[in-house]
Scaffold this motif. Structure first.
Motif, mmCIF file in Angstrom:
data_model
loop_
_atom_site.group_PDB
_atom_site.id
_atom_site.type_symbol
_atom_site.label_atom_id
_atom_site.label_comp_id
_atom_site.label_asym_id
_atom_site.label_seq_id
_atom_site.Cartn_x
_atom_site.Cartn_y
_atom_site.Cartn_z
ATOM 1 N N ASP A 405 0.852 -1.183 0.000
ATOM 2 C CA ASP A 405 0.000 0.000 0.000
ATOM 3 C C ASP A 405 0.891 1.236 0.000
ATOM 4 O O ASP A 405 1.899 1.293 0.716
ATOM 5 C CB ASP A 405 -0.919 -0.012 1.219
ATOM 6 C CG ASP A 405 -2.032 1.018 1.097
ATOM 7 O OD1 ASP A 405 -1.755 2.217 1.298
ATOM 8 O OD2 ASP A 405 -3.172 0.628 0.799
ATOM 9 N N TYR A 406 0.505 2.243 -0.775
ATOM 10 C CA TYR A 406 1.317 3.451 -0.887
ATOM 11 C C TYR A 406 1.472 4.154 0.452
ATOM 12 O O TYR A 406 2.506 4.773 0.721
ATOM 13 C CB TYR A 406 0.698 4.397 -1.909
ATOM 14 C CG TYR A 406 1.552 5.612 -2.232
ATOM 15 C CD1 TYR A 406 2.631 5.507 -3.104
ATOM 16 C CD2 TYR A 406 1.281 6.847 -1.668
ATOM 17 C CE1 TYR A 406 3.417 6.613 -3.406
ATOM 18 C CE2 TYR A 406 2.063 7.964 -1.969
ATOM 19 C CZ TYR A 406 3.124 7.840 -2.833
ATOM 20 O OH TYR A 406 3.899 8.931 -3.124
ATOM 21 N N SER A 407 0.460 4.056 1.307
ATOM 22 C CA SER A 407 0.553 4.686 2.621
ATOM 23 C C SER A 407 1.607 4.021 3.485
ATOM 24 O O SER A 407 2.120 4.620 4.434
ATOM 25 C CB SER A 407 -0.803 4.637 3.333
ATOM 26 O OG SER A 407 -1.214 3.295 3.546
ATOM 27 N N THR A 408 1.967 2.773 3.172
ATOM 28 C CA THR A 408 3.000 2.048 3.906
ATOM 29 C C THR A 408 4.380 2.328 3.334
ATOM 30 O O THR A 408 5.352 2.505 4.072
ATOM 31 C CB THR A 408 2.726 0.532 3.867
ATOM 32 O OG1 THR A 408 1.438 0.275 4.433
ATOM 33 C CG2 THR A 408 3.781 -0.237 4.633
ATOM 34 N N ARG A 411 7.914 3.858 -2.051
ATOM 35 C CA ARG A 411 8.747 3.238 -3.075
ATOM 36 C C ARG A 411 8.087 1.988 -3.660
ATOM 37 O O ARG A 411 7.978 1.849 -4.884
ATOM 38 C CB ARG A 411 10.117 2.871 -2.476
ATOM 39 C CG ARG A 411 10.963 4.062 -2.074
ATOM 40 C CD ARG A 411 11.467 4.828 -3.285
ATOM 41 N NE ARG A 411 12.318 4.011 -4.142
ATOM 42 C CZ ARG A 411 13.608 3.844 -3.973
ATOM 43 N NH1 ARG A 411 14.227 4.429 -2.958
ATOM 44 N NH2 ARG A 411 14.314 3.097 -4.804
ATOM 45 N N THR A 412 7.676 1.063 -2.790
ATOM 46 C CA THR A 412 7.109 -0.191 -3.281
ATOM 47 C C THR A 412 5.591 -0.134 -3.415
ATOM 48 O O THR A 412 4.977 -1.121 -3.791
ATOM 49 C CB THR A 412 7.499 -1.361 -2.353
ATOM 50 O OG1 THR A 412 7.064 -1.067 -1.015
ATOM 51 C CG2 THR A 412 9.001 -1.561 -2.350
ATOM 52 N N GLY A 413 4.997 1.019 -3.135
ATOM 53 C CA GLY A 413 3.566 1.188 -3.340
ATOM 54 C C GLY A 413 3.242 1.998 -4.574
ATOM 55 O O GLY A 413 2.072 2.260 -4.866
ATOM 56 N N SER A 414 4.276 2.407 -5.323
ATOM 57 C CA SER A 414 4.073 3.221 -6.522
ATOM 58 C C SER A 414 4.405 2.418 -7.775
ATOM 59 O O SER A 414 5.139 1.433 -7.724
ATOM 60 C CB SER A 414 4.943 4.482 -6.469
ATOM 61 O OG SER A 414 6.307 4.144 -6.369
ATOM 62 N N PHE A 415 3.867 2.870 -8.899
ATOM 63 C CA PHE A 415 4.107 2.194 -10.170
ATOM 64 C C PHE A 415 3.839 3.158 -11.316
ATOM 65 O O PHE A 415 3.316 4.265 -11.111
ATOM 66 C CB PHE A 415 3.215 0.945 -10.312
ATOM 67 C CG PHE A 415 1.735 1.247 -10.285
ATOM 68 C CD1 PHE A 415 1.050 1.542 -11.455
ATOM 69 C CD2 PHE A 415 1.034 1.234 -9.087
ATOM 70 C CE1 PHE A 415 -0.308 1.837 -11.445
ATOM 71 C CE2 PHE A 415 -0.324 1.520 -9.059
ATOM 72 C CZ PHE A 415 -0.993 1.819 -10.231
ATOM 73 N N GLY A 429 0.967 5.839 -10.628
ATOM 74 C CA GLY A 429 -0.012 5.217 -9.749
ATOM 75 C C GLY A 429 0.486 5.015 -8.336
ATOM 76 O O GLY A 429 1.686 4.859 -8.088
ATOM 77 N N MET A 430 -0.472 5.015 -7.399
ATOM 78 C CA MET A 430 -0.214 4.770 -5.983
ATOM 79 C C MET A 430 -1.187 3.714 -5.504
ATOM 80 O O MET A 430 -2.406 3.931 -5.522
ATOM 81 C CB MET A 430 -0.379 6.065 -5.180
ATOM 82 C CG MET A 430 0.689 7.115 -5.506
ATOM 83 S SD MET A 430 0.067 8.794 -5.557
ATOM 84 C CE MET A 430 -0.716 8.821 -7.174
ATOM 85 N N ALA A 431 -0.667 2.566 -5.106
ATOM 86 C CA ALA A 431 -1.509 1.433 -4.757
ATOM 87 C C ALA A 431 -2.300 1.697 -3.491
ATOM 88 O O ALA A 431 -1.820 2.353 -2.565
ATOM 89 C CB ALA A 431 -0.654 0.183 -4.582
#
Length: 456
Positions: A405-408, A411-415, A429-431
């Motif tokens: 999740d982007y709130s977490t 780096r790994t919540g974006s694409f 995008g932000m998951a």
């Protein structure tokens, strides 16, 4: 840090990460609020401008009939920007003071360049939002505050500029600061600092203002130098995207197999059990190499090579995570996105989705809503996203992805969504629920296979 054995002690992590403190920040504001002038003043007064750069600015200013150097020209580098007197593209500048290093992004103020602000602020840890003291909080001010909240920028500075044009009146500043703080706080912005300035005259930019003795807070530069930006990587779950596999052909290490990449989050240790995603295979970290030397521990954002005890099928795009803190890979992804391309994004669009080092095919299944930044309302089922639009999308990927999740994790919540035909970036995008409550997600029936093989 130990230098005798080549090993690293985690107890020195905080010291090591803060020794080379770096702040990434972005400026934003309406047209003619003075963003580029503020940046130029920061560079000039902090003595971060080379002599030839200042000479070029002075020459360009004289050609435009100006008596004093126009410091905005230090960032408005494009000819079109200089001719129009506005910022069009994101201008990146690098400078340093004895206390900290900085990367700044001067972003455009026009509504049609909102996507440029998203680009500039996507990696920022602080955003400076300028307001003209004569105009107060306007529509574009609220839009930039909303984008900063959307991107989870942890620190926001309200710079009330052109105080010299309102006789440095404290009530004017206080009213603007109160209105903006209330609005930004309602968006969930965690920290807001208001500073009255005159970028043209230099008041409260680098040196305290002699004409605003009623203000006892920090100058802009002082705040930039002291705002906390060091993070403790040990509080985050480790995420290590594999960039490439290292197999050196040497007699000294005939069986060497290492997985190189940048640790996006968390900490990895020798002896730690990890899971490879999306395959789900597990192994133990046998060794970690940092700049060719073995270490016991690595932390974000270090670039290292990880060696595993087992010979697994691992390649670029795989993700190493702790075995007890792994996200569940899925082919269904709901996210908040900002559309960047001139062509609309519509349901049914076939795209490439790039997440960390992994790129997979994807289909836009649905666009449940579009956000109206002016009043934060949601337009249900808009049918498409136009340039600069922010909305919710539902995606189906050809292969499972382990997306946080982007709130977490930013780096790994974006694409990114990419045009498969020419490689053009379409959408950022932000998951997860990055900003507003999720719109109702009505799942559509899975389409039948087509001749292009986009049946997921």
């Amino acid at each position: 840090m130990s230098t005798t054995t080549g090993h690293t002690d985690l107890t020195d992590l905080t010291e090591a990460t803060s020794a080379t403190s770096l702040l990434r920040f972005a400026t934003a504001g309406s047209v003619d609020d003075g963003k580029s002038t503020l940046v130029g003043r920061l560079l000039h007064d902090s003595k971060s401008v080379l002599a030839d750069q200042l000479e070029a600015v002075e020459h360009a200013s004289r050609n435009r009939g100006q008596d004093a150097p126009d410091l905005a020209l230090l960032t408005d580098g494009l000819r079109a920007e200089r001719e129009q007197g506005i910022t069009i593209d994101v201008a990146y500048r690098y400078f340093a003071t004895p206390r900290r290093r900085f990367i700044l992004a001067d972003t455009p103020g026009h509504v049609q360049y909102t996507r440029n602000m998203v680009t500039g602020a996507s990696t920022a840890e602080l955003a400076i939002i300028l307001v003209d003291a004569r105009n107060g909080v306007v529509e574009q001010t609220r839009r930039h505050a909303a984008v900063a909240a959307l991107l989870r920028v942890p620190h926001v500075v309200l710079a009330v500029n052109k105080m010299d044009l309102v006789d440095y009146a404290e009530p004017v500043f206080a009213a603007i600061a109160k209105e903006f703080t209330a609005y930004a706080a309602s968006l969930g912005v965690p920290e807001i600092t208001a500073i009255p300035i005159s970028a043209l005259a230099g008041d409260n930019v680098v040196t305290p203002s002699a004409t605003m003795d009623w203000y006892a807070g920090p100058t802009v530069l002082e705040h930039l130098e002291t705002v906390p930006v060091t993070h403790d990587p040990s509080v985050e779950a480790a995420r290590f995207p594999v960039q490439y596999v290292i197999r050196p052909q040497s007699a000294e290490h005939p069986d060497y197999r290492g997985y190189a990449g940048q640790l996006n989050a968390g900490v990895l240790r020798v002896g730690q059990q990890v899971t490879v995603l999306p395959s789900g295979r597990t192994s133990t970290i046998e060794g970690i190499d940092n700049l060719g030397r073995p270490v016991d521990v690595a932390w974000a954002p270090q670039s290292v090579t990880v060696r595993l005890a087992d010979d697994l099928d691992i390649s670029r795009g795989d993700l190493l995570v702790p075995a007890d803190e792994r996200p569940a890979p899925s082919q269904d992804l709901t996210a908040t996105v900002c559309h960047l391309h001139d062509s609309p994004l519509r349901p049914g669009a076939r795209v490439l989705l790039k997440h960390t080092t992994r790129t997979v095919k994807a289909i836009v299944k649905q666009i449940p809503s579009r956000l109206t930044l002016d009043d934060l309302s949601q337009q249900s089922e808009p049918g498409e996203l136009l340039p600069n639009d922010i909305g919710r999308v539902v995606l189906r990927t050809a292969e499972p992805l382990a997306v946080d999740d982007y709130s977490t994790s930013r780096r790994t919540g974006s694409f990114l969504l990419i045009d498969p035909a020419d490689g053009t970036t379409l959408t950022a995008g932000m998951a997860g629920d990055a900003f507003t409550e999720a719109a109702d997600q009505t799942r559509q029936e899975r389409p039948t296979a087509d001749e292009d093989g986009w049946d997921f």
